[in-house]
Write an enzyme that holds these catalytic residues in place. Structure first.
Site, PDB file in Angstrom:
ATOM      1  N   ARG A  98      23.581 -13.435 -20.383  1.00 41.39           N
ATOM      2  CA  ARG A  98      24.716 -13.272 -19.237  1.00 41.39           C
ATOM      3  C   ARG A  98      25.223 -11.696 -19.459  1.00 41.39           C
ATOM      4  O   ARG A  98      25.608 -11.149 -18.431  1.00 41.39           O
ATOM      5  CB  ARG A  98      25.769 -14.196 -19.660  1.00 41.39           C
ATOM      6  CG  ARG A  98      25.336 -15.827 -19.286  1.00 41.39           C
ATOM      7  CD  ARG A  98      26.792 -16.575 -19.041  1.00 41.39           C
ATOM      8  NE  ARG A  98      26.289 -17.852 -19.014  1.00 41.39           N
ATOM      9  CZ  ARG A  98      25.767 -18.572 -18.222  1.00 41.39           C
ATOM     10  NH1 ARG A  98      25.762 -17.967 -16.755  1.00 41.39           N
ATOM     11  NH2 ARG A  98      25.688 -19.833 -18.253  1.00 41.39           N
ATOM     12  N   ASP A 121      26.901 -16.171  -8.259  1.00 43.47           N
ATOM     13  CA  ASP A 121      25.937 -15.349  -8.648  1.00 43.47           C
ATOM     14  C   ASP A 121      24.628 -15.229  -7.673  1.00 43.47           C
ATOM     15  O   ASP A 121      23.947 -14.176  -7.550  1.00 43.47           O
ATOM     16  CB  ASP A 121      25.437 -15.600 -10.212  1.00 43.47           C
ATOM     17  CG  ASP A 121      25.225 -16.874 -10.390  1.00 43.47           C
ATOM     18  OD1 ASP A 121      25.324 -17.891  -9.354  1.00 43.47           O
ATOM     19  OD2 ASP A 121      24.966 -17.483 -11.402  1.00 43.47           O
ATOM     20  N   ASP A 171      20.390 -20.309  -4.602  1.00 41.16           N
ATOM     21  CA  ASP A 171      18.972 -20.554  -4.963  1.00 41.16           C
ATOM     22  C   ASP A 171      18.409 -21.813  -3.799  1.00 41.16           C
ATOM     23  O   ASP A 171      18.202 -21.592  -2.840  1.00 41.16           O
ATOM     24  CB  ASP A 171      18.719 -20.964  -6.305  1.00 41.16           C
ATOM     25  CG  ASP A 171      17.359 -20.986  -6.761  1.00 41.16           C
ATOM     26  OD1 ASP A 171      16.421 -20.680  -6.148  1.00 41.16           O
ATOM     27  OD2 ASP A 171      17.216 -22.072  -7.605  1.00 41.16           O
ATOM     28  N   VAL A 210      15.681 -14.807 -12.747  1.00 39.67           N
ATOM     29  CA  VAL A 210      16.166 -13.694 -13.272  1.00 39.67           C
ATOM     30  C   VAL A 210      17.388 -14.033 -14.258  1.00 39.67           C
ATOM     31  O   VAL A 210      18.133 -14.994 -14.023  1.00 39.67           O
ATOM     32  CB  VAL A 210      16.770 -12.784 -11.887  1.00 39.67           C
ATOM     33  CG1 VAL A 210      15.580 -12.472 -11.175  1.00 39.67           C
ATOM     34  CG2 VAL A 210      17.702 -13.773 -11.124  1.00 39.67           C
TER      35      VAL A 210
HETATM   36  P1  IMP Z   1      21.225 -23.611  -6.273  1.00 36.79           P
HETATM   37  O1  IMP Z   1      22.315 -24.651  -6.310  1.00 36.79           O
HETATM   38  O2  IMP Z   1      20.092 -24.239  -6.588  1.00 36.79           O
HETATM   39  O3  IMP Z   1      21.693 -22.732  -5.212  1.00 36.79           O
HETATM   40  O4  IMP Z   1      21.532 -23.060  -7.673  1.00 36.79           O
HETATM   41  C1  IMP Z   1      22.572 -22.130  -8.037  1.00 36.79           C
HETATM   42  C2  IMP Z   1      23.029 -21.850  -9.444  1.00 36.79           C
HETATM   43  O5  IMP Z   1      21.756 -22.048 -10.174  1.00 36.79           O
HETATM   44  C3  IMP Z   1      23.390 -20.636  -9.824  1.00 36.79           C
HETATM   45  O6  IMP Z   1      24.699 -20.366  -9.503  1.00 36.79           O
HETATM   46  C4  IMP Z   1      22.725 -20.102 -11.042  1.00 36.79           C
HETATM   47  O7  IMP Z   1      23.485 -20.585 -12.232  1.00 36.79           O
HETATM   48  C5  IMP Z   1      21.407 -20.944 -11.163  1.00 36.79           C
HETATM   49  N1  IMP Z   1      20.126 -20.196 -11.034  1.00 36.79           N
HETATM   50  C6  IMP Z   1      19.483 -20.340  -9.790  1.00 36.79           C
HETATM   51  N2  IMP Z   1      18.578 -19.595  -9.873  1.00 36.79           N
HETATM   52  C7  IMP Z   1      18.730 -18.849 -10.907  1.00 36.79           C
HETATM   53  C8  IMP Z   1      17.944 -17.539 -11.678  1.00 36.79           C
HETATM   54  O8  IMP Z   1      16.884 -17.294 -11.137  1.00 36.79           O
HETATM   55  N3  IMP Z   1      18.361 -17.430 -12.837  1.00 36.79           N
HETATM   56  C9  IMP Z   1      19.600 -17.799 -13.415  1.00 36.79           C
HETATM   57  N4  IMP Z   1      20.156 -19.003 -12.862  1.00 36.79           N
HETATM   58  C10 IMP Z   1      19.657 -19.391 -11.618  1.00 36.79           C
HETATM   59 MG    MG Z   2      26.018 -20.599 -11.588  1.00 38.80          MG
END
Ligand code: IMP
Ligand code: MG
Length: 183
Positions: free
Chosen positions: A167, A102, A105, A155
């Site tokens: 969701r 999705d 980040d 978001v």
């Molecule tokens: P990462 O491991 O920090 O890249 O995060 C990935 C996961 O964090 C995504 O699959 C989302 O489930 C969650 N996530 C990161 N940013 C957001 C946001 O702005 N809204 C909702 N979920 C987020």
């Molecule tokens: Mg996720």
């Protein structure tokens, strides 16, 4: 207007804009993946809606899998530690994988998953993410297919949650700060 809509500060991408972007992404992916028997792996739960739409926009002979990893809990930032809570159900040796996410980040999740799948013998691991928040990257990882680059805002909608809610909003929006106590 539903009660969920009242918690939204602004809409970033409408249902129509998302659909048009996915159509284009699917066509691009089809050109790359045709004949490669790809395996699409969706990261639960956030990518479940995107997965359903992107695999239909990319009409290549393929199969699907789902993996679940530990999430943020109820916070809005990543802990850095990633754990698999539900693993894929088949041997991926020699397969061309496309991980469907999705949002990219910090990159912790996809960095971990890419290594994990390569260790298990995948021939290639491409990353397809609907949203990319490059400003928050902590790991050296880039996506092969990106829907939209988003600013550093939390978001929700189209699969993305806050405390497991929102969701099922058909669009992607930013929550009002008071909803998550960030005011
Ligand atoms: P990462 O491991 O920090 O890249 O995060 C990935 C996961 O964090 C995504 O699959 C989302 O489930 C969650 N996530 C990161 N940013 C957001 C946001 O702005 N809204 C909702 N979920 C987020
Ligand atoms: Mg996720």
């Amino acid at each position: 207007m539903g009660t969920m809509d009242q918690d939204i500060l602004k809409v970033l991408y409408t249902e129509k804009q998302i659909a048009a972007r996915i159509e284009a992404m699917g066509a691009e992916m089809y050109r790359d993946l045709e004949g490669k028997d790809p395996l699409f792996i969706s990261v639960l739960r956030g990518a479940f809606i995107f997965m359903a739409d992107i695999v239909r926009a990319c009409p290549v002979k393929s199969d699907v899998e789902f993996i679940a990893v530990s999430s943020y809990g109820n916070a809005t930032s990543s802990s850095g530690a990633v754990q698999i809570t539900h693993d894929i159900q088949q041997d991926i040796t020699g397969r061309n994988l496309v991980v469907i996410e999705d949002i990219l980040d910090s990159g912790n999740t996809l960095y971990f998953l890419k290594q994990y799948f390569l260790t298990k013998g995948a021939a290639s691991v491409a990353v397809c993410t609907l949203l990319d928040k490059p400003s928050r990257r902590a790991k050296a990882i880039t996506a092969d297919y990106v829907g939209f680059q988003v600013p550093d805002e939390f978001v929700v909608g189209y699969g993305l949650d806050y405390c497991q809610k929102y969701r099922n909003l058909p669009y992607i929006g930013v929550l009002k700060p008071e909803v998550y106590g960030g005011a």
